[in-house]
Scaffold this motif. Sequence first.
Motif, PDB file in Angstrom:
ATOM      1  N   LEU A  68       0.887  -1.234   0.048  1.00 50.62           N
ATOM      2  CA  LEU A  68       0.077   0.050   0.027  1.00 50.62           C
ATOM      3  C   LEU A  68       1.029   1.224  -0.029  1.00 50.62           C
ATOM      4  O   LEU A  68       2.012   1.188   0.588  1.00 50.62           O
ATOM      5  CB  LEU A  68      -0.788  -0.113   1.342  1.00 50.62           C
ATOM      6  N   GLU A  69       0.289   2.305  -0.558  1.00 52.05           N
ATOM      7  CA  GLU A  69       1.027   3.536  -0.491  1.00 52.05           C
ATOM      8  C   GLU A  69       0.526   4.305   0.630  1.00 52.05           C
ATOM      9  O   GLU A  69      -0.355   4.154   1.338  1.00 52.05           O
ATOM     10  CB  GLU A  69       0.909   4.241  -1.782  1.00 52.05           C
TER      11      GLU A  69
ATOM     12  N   ARG B 119       2.263  -4.370   4.121  1.00 54.90           N
ATOM     13  CA  ARG B 119       3.317  -3.850   3.294  1.00 54.90           C
ATOM     14  C   ARG B 119       3.039  -2.473   3.037  1.00 54.90           C
ATOM     15  O   ARG B 119       2.009  -2.206   2.273  1.00 54.90           O
ATOM     16  CB  ARG B 119       3.882  -4.640   2.203  1.00 54.90           C
ATOM     17  N   LEU B 120       4.023  -1.646   3.283  1.00 62.00           N
ATOM     18  CA  LEU B 120       4.008  -0.141   2.863  1.00 62.00           C
ATOM     19  C   LEU B 120       5.177   0.149   1.895  1.00 62.00           C
ATOM     20  O   LEU B 120       6.381  -0.166   2.017  1.00 62.00           O
ATOM     21  CB  LEU B 120       3.998   0.821   4.240  1.00 62.00           C
ATOM     22  N   GLY B 121       5.094   0.985   0.832  1.00 58.31           N
ATOM     23  CA  GLY B 121       5.678   1.322  -0.363  1.00 58.31           C
ATOM     24  C   GLY B 121       5.803   2.550  -0.575  1.00 58.31           C
ATOM     25  O   GLY B 121       4.630   3.220  -0.384  1.00 58.31           O
ATOM     26  N   GLY B 122       6.813   3.124  -1.331  1.00 52.84           N
ATOM     27  CA  GLY B 122       6.941   4.396  -1.308  1.00 52.84           C
ATOM     28  C   GLY B 122       8.338   5.016  -1.614  1.00 52.84           C
ATOM     29  O   GLY B 122       9.378   4.009  -1.663  1.00 52.84           O
ATOM     30  N   GLN B 123       8.638   6.164  -1.935  1.00 50.87           N
ATOM     31  CA  GLN B 123      10.051   6.750  -1.689  1.00 50.87           C
ATOM     32  C   GLN B 123      10.426   7.393  -0.318  1.00 50.87           C
ATOM     33  O   GLN B 123       9.602   7.907   0.317  1.00 50.87           O
ATOM     34  CB  GLN B 123       9.829   7.920  -2.779  1.00 50.87           C
ATOM     35  N   VAL B 124      11.565   6.925  -0.038  1.00 49.93           N
ATOM     36  CA  VAL B 124      12.256   7.545   1.126  1.00 49.93           C
ATOM     37  C   VAL B 124      12.400   8.998   0.926  1.00 49.93           C
ATOM     38  O   VAL B 124      12.967   9.634  -0.097  1.00 49.93           O
ATOM     39  CB  VAL B 124      13.757   7.190   1.240  1.00 49.93           C
ATOM     40  N   LYS B 125      11.602   9.989   1.684  1.00 50.94           N
ATOM     41  CA  LYS B 125      11.494  11.437   1.678  1.00 50.94           C
ATOM     42  C   LYS B 125      13.170  11.752   1.827  1.00 50.94           C
ATOM     43  O   LYS B 125      13.692  11.534   2.800  1.00 50.94           O
ATOM     44  CB  LYS B 125      10.854  11.896   2.660  1.00 50.94           C
TER      45      LYS B 125
ATOM     46  N   GLU C  23      11.244   8.633   6.553  1.00 49.41           N
ATOM     47  CA  GLU C  23       9.787   9.044   6.148  1.00 49.41           C
ATOM     48  C   GLU C  23       9.457   8.408   4.589  1.00 49.41           C
ATOM     49  O   GLU C  23      10.357   8.500   4.051  1.00 49.41           O
ATOM     50  CB  GLU C  23       9.489  10.432   6.490  1.00 49.41           C
ATOM     51  N   ILE C  24       8.474   7.650   4.746  1.00 46.82           N
ATOM     52  CA  ILE C  24       8.134   7.257   3.240  1.00 46.82           C
ATOM     53  C   ILE C  24       7.086   8.033   2.800  1.00 46.82           C
ATOM     54  O   ILE C  24       6.149   8.536   3.712  1.00 46.82           O
ATOM     55  CB  ILE C  24       7.490   5.733   3.324  1.00 46.82           C
ATOM     56  N   THR C  25       7.309   8.462   1.355  1.00 43.11           N
ATOM     57  CA  THR C  25       6.195   9.280   0.909  1.00 43.11           C
ATOM     58  C   THR C  25       5.732   9.111  -0.403  1.00 43.11           C
ATOM     59  O   THR C  25       6.218   7.969  -0.932  1.00 43.11           O
ATOM     60  CB  THR C  25       6.854  10.895   0.725  1.00 43.11           C
ATOM     61  N   ASP C  26       4.422   9.408  -0.976  1.00 45.70           N
ATOM     62  CA  ASP C  26       4.142   8.958  -2.031  1.00 45.70           C
ATOM     63  C   ASP C  26       3.826  10.219  -3.114  1.00 45.70           C
ATOM     64  O   ASP C  26       4.174  11.395  -2.631  1.00 45.70           O
ATOM     65  CB  ASP C  26       2.954   8.132  -2.073  1.00 45.70           C
ATOM     66  N   THR C  27       3.367  10.030  -4.257  1.00 44.61           N
ATOM     67  CA  THR C  27       2.904  11.039  -5.148  1.00 44.61           C
ATOM     68  C   THR C  27       2.018  12.145  -4.506  1.00 44.61           C
ATOM     69  O   THR C  27       1.996  13.405  -4.990  1.00 44.61           O
ATOM     70  CB  THR C  27       2.551  10.651  -6.448  1.00 44.61           C
ATOM     71  N   THR C  28       1.001  11.762  -3.579  1.00 42.67           N
ATOM     72  CA  THR C  28       0.121  12.708  -3.072  1.00 42.67           C
ATOM     73  C   THR C  28       0.784  13.520  -1.907  1.00 42.67           C
ATOM     74  O   THR C  28       0.160  14.365  -1.325  1.00 42.67           O
ATOM     75  CB  THR C  28      -1.052  11.940  -2.499  1.00 42.67           C
TER      76      THR C  28
ATOM     77  N   VAL D 243      11.378   2.074  -1.635  1.00 45.29           N
ATOM     78  CA  VAL D 243      11.285   1.194  -0.645  1.00 45.29           C
ATOM     79  C   VAL D 243       9.892   0.424  -0.507  1.00 45.29           C
ATOM     80  O   VAL D 243       8.957   1.016  -0.464  1.00 45.29           O
ATOM     81  CB  VAL D 243      11.999   1.616   0.799  1.00 45.29           C
ATOM     82  N   VAL D 244      10.139  -0.778   0.184  1.00 45.71           N
ATOM     83  CA  VAL D 244       8.646  -1.553   0.459  1.00 45.71           C
ATOM     84  C   VAL D 244       9.051  -1.977   1.896  1.00 45.71           C
ATOM     85  O   VAL D 244      10.179  -2.611   2.113  1.00 45.71           O
ATOM     86  CB  VAL D 244       8.381  -2.528  -0.363  1.00 45.71           C
ATOM     87  N   VAL D 245       8.367  -1.716   3.051  1.00 42.69           N
ATOM     88  CA  VAL D 245       8.478  -2.190   4.361  1.00 42.69           C
ATOM     89  C   VAL D 245       7.479  -3.044   4.680  1.00 42.69           C
ATOM     90  O   VAL D 245       6.314  -2.881   4.555  1.00 42.69           O
ATOM     91  CB  VAL D 245       8.688  -1.013   5.433  1.00 42.69           C
TER      92      VAL D 245
END
Lengths: 166, 240, 59, 228
Positions: A52-53, A70-76, A92-97, A119-121
């Motif tokens: 999930l984002e 599972r949480l995924g996104g970009q490392v801020k 911190e994990i961030t997404d496009t929103t 990353v995916v954690v």
Amino acid sequence: MNTPVNTPANTPANTPARRRVKPGIVAAIVVLVGAFGWLIWGGLDSNVVYFLEPHELLAKGVSGVDVPVRLGGQVKPGSVKWDEVSSDLQFEITDTTGMIVRVRSTGVPPQMFRDAMGVVVEGRLGSDTLFHSTSLMIKHSNEYRAPKEGEQPKEMYKSLMKVPGA
Amino acid sequence: MTSAVANSPFEAPKSGRWLLFGWLAFAYLIAAQAISIAISPPDRDMGDLQKILYIHVPAAWNMGICYFLVAIYSMRYLWKRDERDDLKAAAAAEVGTLLNGLTLVLGMIWGRPTWGVWWAWDARLTSTLVMFLIFAGYLALRAFVDEPERRAQWSAAAGLFGAINYPIVYMSVRWWRTLHQVQSTPDTLDPSYALSLRLNAFAILFIAIFFIRRRYEAALTERVAEHELQAAVLGGSSRG
Amino acid sequence: MSCKRLFLEGHPVVSNVYFVVGAYAVSWIVLLAYLFRVQSLLRRSRAALAHARSAGGAT
Amino acid sequence: MALRDEWHRARAVAWKDLTAERRSKAGFNAVAALAVTILVLFGFALGPDSEAIRAAAPGALWLAALFAGVLAFNRSYQMELDGGALEPLLMYPGARRALFAGKLMANFVFVLLLLVIVIATSLVLFQVAVPPTWPALLIVVLLGAVGLVTLGTFYAAMASRSRAREVLLPLLLFPMLVPVLLAAIQATKALLVGGAMNDAGAWTSLLVAYDVIFLILTFLAFDYVIEA
């Protein structure tokens, strides 16, 4: 030339049955293609997600707290904090929103972990809004680039792993 | 000798040129690997690991070609009932399974240092593994059914059922959110990487063609031998 | 623990070269093993054919 | 007209299979006992952590039904082969599809009964409460059983007439069943225990799509499989 060699004994019995079925077959294939098309373009992309984002996890509210996800996104960029003494990794994990989830990781991070990496954690979102991760995976993009002039890949590793606060 | 051929519905293959093709294919593979290792610099993220992709990706592509051939020959068999199509489908399935296994193993070797895990249960990895298992089942089916007619028909059905999964494997990274990255395009690749990838893709393609041909020759020769032995035992009547 | 610290300071735990060499070694082993398998199958079926033809000539 | 004939024939085949099954009795009882045993073994494997057991219950119950159901699929052809009844059955024109449909219905009833027993047992053993959305669960169970039985009956037509049929059927069937099983397990999980990453509705529609695809494919391909 194309006459079947090794003709099976049961071909004659088989041919009339297939002739009779023909309109049925056409209908069946139409339905088949329709089902495949629906499978492909229907709204199925929402349930076969590997992770999930942040905005999706946060949108779940209470039902997303303290359950394995599972949480995924970009490392801020700039959010990585590494405490060498207690070997505690936070980022911190961030997404496009632009939504952000703070992650605390206890596993050994892969060597490609760095700022701005995908990353995916795996873990649980605590009620303290901190995501407790038990394993950390890198999600590599489909981009492969040679290093720019003067950069050495080996050196890059070192600079990437220089974590602020370490 | 020539009169013996008439006892079988088809002739035993002769393979002089294909042997040469095989030598050239392997020579080209060595050359392609040497060139691509020489001309492509290490990736800025993963360094030398990127060189694993020169086998992983071509193996995955050619696995798709092999499974496509399985579907084509299986359909052709059901349509024309030529036993040779069945043997070709079987050869393509075996080589496809081989490349499928290679894709999985190389992906794991690449994934451990890149992602940090040997394996993840995402849609791409799982569907590729399922594909491998389906065709392992196909090959087992062939091994466990002795009667050629029956084996050909059953494996044509099983092969078709298996091959329709390949589009799902290929598109899984686009349809669903996976850990595996989506397909690269020339835009996302350094030119030297794209060139190396193409060189190696053709190398594995030639190897796969050679393997399929050789496997088919072996199977066909075996069938001719069976026909002729049967004819010899029955005293010259040609019954399949 | 020391491994982890070393690694976070910028030294990969295992050099990537081992993975690359391993991957190429695996591929070549697989390809050559299959080559030998196919060649031996071909030899065996040719022997079977020769046997069948000699049996046909004998009767 | 012809379609109605086929329907009658299919019903006759199903009825014959189910009657034989009911007369022998031992068959279904043994398979059901096996399914319950598998559930108990899952309980042991997952250890004393009742939380983990509850989370794994949906997977365990579908796998138990699958492992036990595989035995039924092979047997449905084995009965014909032992009695030498398959050849005469295939002599009728258009009999193949009817035969397949009949076997399909008989196996469907068999697997459905199996699933009822398995679910009831796992509710007790794994301490899962019956969800308020039980009609949805019923639909998921029905759809999952259709997918399971369709491919199972199809592949059993080949496997039961090969050497090593005990190994071959699972080997052919299980990988092909992965999407159906995955959808059924995830939908069941979403309904029974909830889950942040699943949505029962989406998985159920996936299940419908796969059921339709596999039903059509197997009916189209069954002629080729049974005639040889």
